[in-house]
Design a protein around this motif. Structure first.
Motif: not given
Length: 161
Positions: A68-80, A108-117
Motif C-alpha cells: 500500500r505504501a509503495a503504491v503511494r510513494v512519489p518515485w524519483d526514478s524508474l530504477d528506484e 497473489g493479489s499483492l503481487a498483481t497490485i505491485l506489478g500494475e502500480h
C-alpha cells in the motif's frame, strides 16, 4: 486481529511520508522474530506454534502495508521504483512457502497490485544514467547530451549546488 491491523495502520500514519512507511513495513516484514522458548511438552510446543502464527500474521499484514505504501510513494526514478518492487516481490515469494490457500490468494493479489502500480503506469519516470565527466565542464555543455537542450544549463547548476 483488529489491534494488530490498527498498529500497522499507525505505522503508516506516523511515518512522515509513504517512503518512510514503506521502509518501516518492509523492515517489520523482514525481521520479525518472536522468541520460541516454550520448552518441551504440549504447553511449550503450543506456545512455539502461537509465536509462529503471530509472526506470520504480522508479517502478512506488514507486507500488505508495504505494498500500500509503495503504491503511494512519489518515485524519483524508474530504477528506484523497480528496485522497490523487486524487493517486495522477493518478500512475497518467501512468504509463499509457508502460507495457507487463503493467504496464497492474498499474496497473489499483492503481487498483481505491485506489478500494475509500481512504477505508476501513467508516470514517465526518468531512468538513472551515470555519466563520468572527463573534467570540469560548463553546465550548458553538459545540458546538451543530457537534455538535447543547452539552455537547461542553469537547471543543472541549480541541482548540483
Amino acid at each position: 486481529m483488529s489491534t494488530i491491523r490498527g498498529a500497522l495502520d499507525g505505522i503508516f500514519a506516523a511515518a512522515r511520508n509513504a517512503r518512510g512507511s514503506l521502509a518501516a513495513y518492509s523492515a517489520l516484514a523482514q525481521s520479525l522474530r518472536l522468541p520460541r522458548d516454550g520448552g518441551l511438552g504440549a504447553g511449550g510446543l503450543g506456545l512455539d506454534r502461537l509465536a509462529g502464527a503471530t509472526e506470520g500474521l504480522v508479517r502478512d499484514l506488514a507486507l500488505g502495508g508495504a505494498v500500500r505504501a509503495a503504491v503511494r510513494v512519489p518515485w524519483d526514478s524508474l530504477d528506484e521504483a523497480l528496485a522497490a518492487r523487486s524487493g517486495l516481490l522477493a518478500l512475497l515469494d518467501a512468504r509463499l512457502e509457508e502460507s495457507d490457500p487463503a493467504t496464497l490468494t492474498a499474496i497473489g493479489s499483492l503481487a498483481t497490485i505491485l506489478g500494475e502500480h509500481v512504477p505508476p503506469p501513467r508516470e514517465h519516470l526518468p531512468r538513472l544514467r551515470w555519466i563520468v565527466l572527463p573534467g570540469e565542464l560548463p553546465a550548458a555543455v553538459l545540458a546538451y547530451p543530457l537534455y538535447a537542450d543547452p539552455t537547461r544549463g542553469e537547471e543543472i547548476a541549480a541541482d548540483v549546488i
